[in-house]
Write an enzyme that holds these catalytic residues in place. Structure first.
Site, short mmCIF file in Angstrom:
data_model
loop_
_atom_site.label_atom_id
_atom_site.label_comp_id
_atom_site.label_asym_id
_atom_site.label_seq_id
_atom_site.Cartn_x
_atom_site.Cartn_y
_atom_site.Cartn_z
N ASP A 1 0.85 -1.19 0.00
CA ASP A 1 0.00 0.00 0.00
C ASP A 1 0.88 1.24 0.00
OD1 ASP A 1 -2.18 1.89 0.70
OD2 ASP A 1 -3.27 0.01 1.00
N ALA B 1 -16.53 4.84 0.54
CA ALA B 1 -17.29 4.01 1.46
C ALA B 1 -16.60 3.66 2.78
CB ALA B 1 -17.66 2.71 0.75
N ASP B 2 -15.33 3.25 2.73
CA ASP B 2 -14.78 2.54 3.90
C ASP B 2 -14.88 3.34 5.19
OD1 ASP B 2 -12.83 4.28 2.90
OD2 ASP B 2 -11.14 2.97 3.35
N ARG B 3 -14.65 4.63 5.11
CA ARG B 3 -14.67 5.43 6.33
C ARG B 3 -16.05 6.05 6.61
NH1 ARG B 3 -9.65 6.04 8.56
NH2 ARG B 3 -7.82 5.81 7.22
N HIS C 1 -11.96 11.11 -0.53
CA HIS C 1 -13.20 10.77 0.19
C HIS C 1 -14.33 11.75 -0.14
CE1 HIS C 1 -11.48 7.73 2.92
NE2 HIS C 1 -10.37 8.44 2.77
N SER D 1 -6.69 3.94 -2.20
CA SER D 1 -6.92 2.51 -1.98
C SER D 1 -8.23 2.02 -2.57
CB SER D 1 -6.94 2.20 -0.49
OG SER D 1 -5.68 2.36 0.07
N ASP E 1 2.10 3.20 3.26
CA ASP E 1 1.00 4.16 3.16
C ASP E 1 0.62 4.74 4.51
OD1 ASP E 1 -1.18 5.39 1.56
OD2 ASP E 1 -2.34 4.37 3.09
N ARG F 1 -4.61 14.09 5.38
CA ARG F 1 -4.07 12.87 4.76
C ARG F 1 -4.09 12.99 3.23
NH1 ARG F 1 -3.74 8.41 8.24
NH2 ARG F 1 -4.26 6.74 6.80
O1 LIG Z 1 -6.57 6.69 4.81
C1 LIG Z 1 -7.37 6.88 3.88
O2 LIG Z 1 -8.59 6.88 4.02
C2 LIG Z 1 -6.82 7.16 2.50
C3 LIG Z 1 -6.37 8.58 2.44
O3 LIG Z 1 -7.42 9.45 2.63
O4 LIG Z 1 -5.75 6.29 2.22
P1 LIG Z 1 -5.98 4.91 1.45
O5 LIG Z 1 -6.66 5.26 0.15
O6 LIG Z 1 -4.59 4.38 1.21
O7 LIG Z 1 -6.78 4.04 2.31
MN LIG Z 2 -3.79 2.41 -0.37
MN LIG Z 3 -3.44 5.99 2.06
#
Ligand SMILES: O=C(O)[C@@H](CO)OP(=O)(O)O
Ligand SMILES: [Mn+2]
Ligand SMILES: [Mn+2]
Length: 560
Positions: A29, A288-290, A139, A82, A431, A169
């Site tokens: 990553d 989505a993930d966060r 995001h 990511s 990362d 970030r």
């Molecule tokens: O941490 C995250 O949410 C992103 C950066 O905003 O990083 P990554 O895409 O590597 O998950």
């Molecule tokens: Mn990544």
């Molecule tokens: Mn990242």
């Protein structure tokens, strides 16, 4: 082959490549390729394994594109990330990604009518907008928030409260102040039009609300910005958000991503507006993930990850639907890209037994994102997904090795068990530590990642398997902001401008292992190859031809 609706899961046999080889698929990553200098942590770190892959066999190492249009982002100035990276790696095709929602907004004037569910609260309730205040494009996007505000005000919203998360970030540290000032100006213009609009609360993205895969909330229940919103409580109280971010930046070692939660209060010290019954809430992040955790907290009655007391009756919509499998949230502004027929699903249908592993903070990358933003297994009998718990309560520069060894050990054991045909991992150090901006810690992290790769490659050697080592986007290979000619930039006080974000650099891909059939090499006729070309490549190495609508394979088999 490949049209949906028919039973077309069966993949054709590859005319030259055998089946049954164990393949280790390693995603580093945040590991891009860049010119060597002191701010390229991968170059500075001792990385003998990755170096040997690069130097060993020129026809088995190359660079591929991992940003911009190659991963479905709107422009070539958009750095990779990511979500889009793992989507492309797993799906083998390029889908228009979330930040394209802006275009959808512009085209869809009827947006607010379409989501009557939200606008029907405008008469008696407040519209709350929650999300990352940034133009990082990973995001969320500031211009999308601005369009949302415009649209809401034109469609009857009388009272709007924005709850901001500060970034760092995806953008430079300290940029929160400028973003808040911009937003305050926009809100002041709305106030001139008679709309009661203001920022009500905020906090750093890593400290409140933008948790992912249940990493932090499990242990820091009270950090939740949601809770602050509902109760109108937070450790810090300010009269306005500009004052808040400026004051929070005065703390020693303060940085935007770790600000503590704050609420904006009136002259009596009372929070300007918590979320109450009858309000509408929109989370304006598209990724989505966060957002999944927050979406669950806002939508599910039986949510129990933290105490939401009181849990108001609201109308909630996400910018996108964040989880297609869970249909979460059930109301959303823009339809997400439909990423179907991913390589994982095809391979399971064709008898490929799969093991996927990472630590909590990246676990969904090799599962959820890889499988087209879909949670769960395609076939529990054929797949095993293992999550290693991430460290909690420390920033990743304090523990720069993270869980490198543990992930590599799990992958090694899975390979040596002969129970799996594909062993897929995300090694996240470069990362996660790169995002902290700590150059020394990132160097340590890169070395640890390299050692983890070695452990996995050694196991592949033992079973006569094949390895594919690549990355999802750049980060650790460049830790400073540069001018157009590549020189590092300094701020007004003469400090080096540290780059905590991802980059637009290409990433390496290497193939090898004693199980690789003789004559396999990278083709020369896909010079623009990107992450989406990896899926067809891996299908070939499993002995199959990829569906015809997949991006072309990167490999060919030369006659010996
Ligand atoms: O941490 C995250 O949410 C992103 C950066 O905003 O990083 P990554 O895409 O590597 O998950
Ligand atoms: Mn990544
Ligand atoms: Mn990242």
């Amino acid at each position: 082959m490949g049209s949906s609706g028919q039973n077309t899961w069966k993949l054709e046999d590859h005319p030259k490549l055998p089946k049954g080889k164990t393949i280790a698929l390693v995603v580093l990553d945040g590991w891009g390729e860049n010119k060597p200098d002191q701010y390229n942590c991968i170059h500075v770190a001792d990385t003998p394994t990755m170096d040997s892959l690069k130097q060993g066999a020129p026809e088995k190492w190359r660079l591929i594109r991992a940003h911009g249009t190659a991963v479905g982002l709107p422009t070539e100035d958009d750095m990779g990330n990511s979500e889009v990276g793992h989507n492309a790696l797993g799906a083998g095709r390029i889908f228009a990604q979330g930040s394209d929602a802006l275009i959808l907004f512009q085209e869809n004037c009827a947006l607010w009518r379409r989501i009557k569910y939200i606008s029907e609260c405008f008469k008696n309730g407040t519209l709350h907008l929650i999300g990352l205040l940034s133009d990082g494009g990973v995001h969320s996007r500031l211009d999308q928030l601005q369009l949302l505000l415009k649209g809401a005000s034109e469609h009857g919203a009388k009272k709007i409260r924005v709850h901001i998360l500060t970034d760092e970030r995806d953008v430079l540290d300290g940029s929160s102040v400028g973003f808040v000032e911009t937003l305050e100006n926009d809100l002041a213009k709305l106030r001139e039009k008679g709309i009661d609009a203001q920022i009500a609360s905020g906090g750093g993205r890593m400290y409140v609300t933008m948790d992912r895969y249940e990493h932090r909330l499990m242990n820091h229940k009270c950090d939740s910005l949601v809770l602050c919103k509902l109760l109108g409580e937070a450790p810090h109280k300010f009269r306005n958000a500009v004052e808040a971010v400026k004051k929070l930046r005065e703390h020693p070692n303060a940085n935007d991503q770790y600000f503590q939660p704050f609420v904006v209060v009136d002259e009596n010290g009372k929070a300007v507006d918590p979320i109450v019954d009858g309000d509408a809430v929109v989370t304006f992040n598209f990724r989505a993930d966060r957002m999944v955790m927050l979406a669950r907290a806002l939508e599910y009655h039986d949510f129990d990850k933290f105490d939401r007391v009181p849990f108001p009756k609201i109308h909630y919509a996400g910018m996108l639907q964040y989880d297609g499998e869970l249909k979460l949230p059930s109301h959303y502004l823009v339809s997400p890209p439909e990423i179907e027929r991913t390589s994982g699903e095809y391979l399971v249908h064709n008898g490929v037994r799969t093991f996927a592993c990472s630590e909590t903070v990246k676990f969904g990358h090799v599962t959820f994102f890889w499988n087209g933003n879909r949670s769960g297994y395609f076939s529990p009998d054929m797949e095993e997904y293992v999550e290693i718990s991430s460290d909690v309560g420390v920033t990743f520069n304090v523990q720069p090795k993270m869980k490198a060894v543990e992930i590599a050990e799990k992958a090694r054991d899975a390979i040596l068990s002969y129970k799996f045909d594909q062993v897929r991992v995300n090694l996240q150090k470069g990362d996660m530590v790169g995002h902290t901006g700590d150059i020394q810690a990132t160097i340590v992290a890169c070395k640890a990642a390299d050692e983890a790769v070695k452990m996995i490659l050694d196991a592949i050697e033992q079973v006569g398997g094949i390895y594919v080592v690549t990355a999802d986007h750049g980060n650790a290979e460049d830790m400073v902001k540069r001018n157009k000619s590549g020189q590092p930039l300094y701020d007004k006080s003469g400090n080096l401008q540290i780059l905590t974000s991802h980059t637009c650099q290409p990433v390496p891909i290497a193939i090898g292992g004693s199980g690789l059939a003789p004559g396999v090499r990278f083709r020369k006729d896909v010079p623009d190859g990107g992450l989406a070309n990896v899926a067809a490549t891996v299908m070939n190495l499993h002995g199959f031809v990829a569906p015809s609508d997949y991006e072309p394979t990167l490999i060919e088999v030369a006659d010996n």
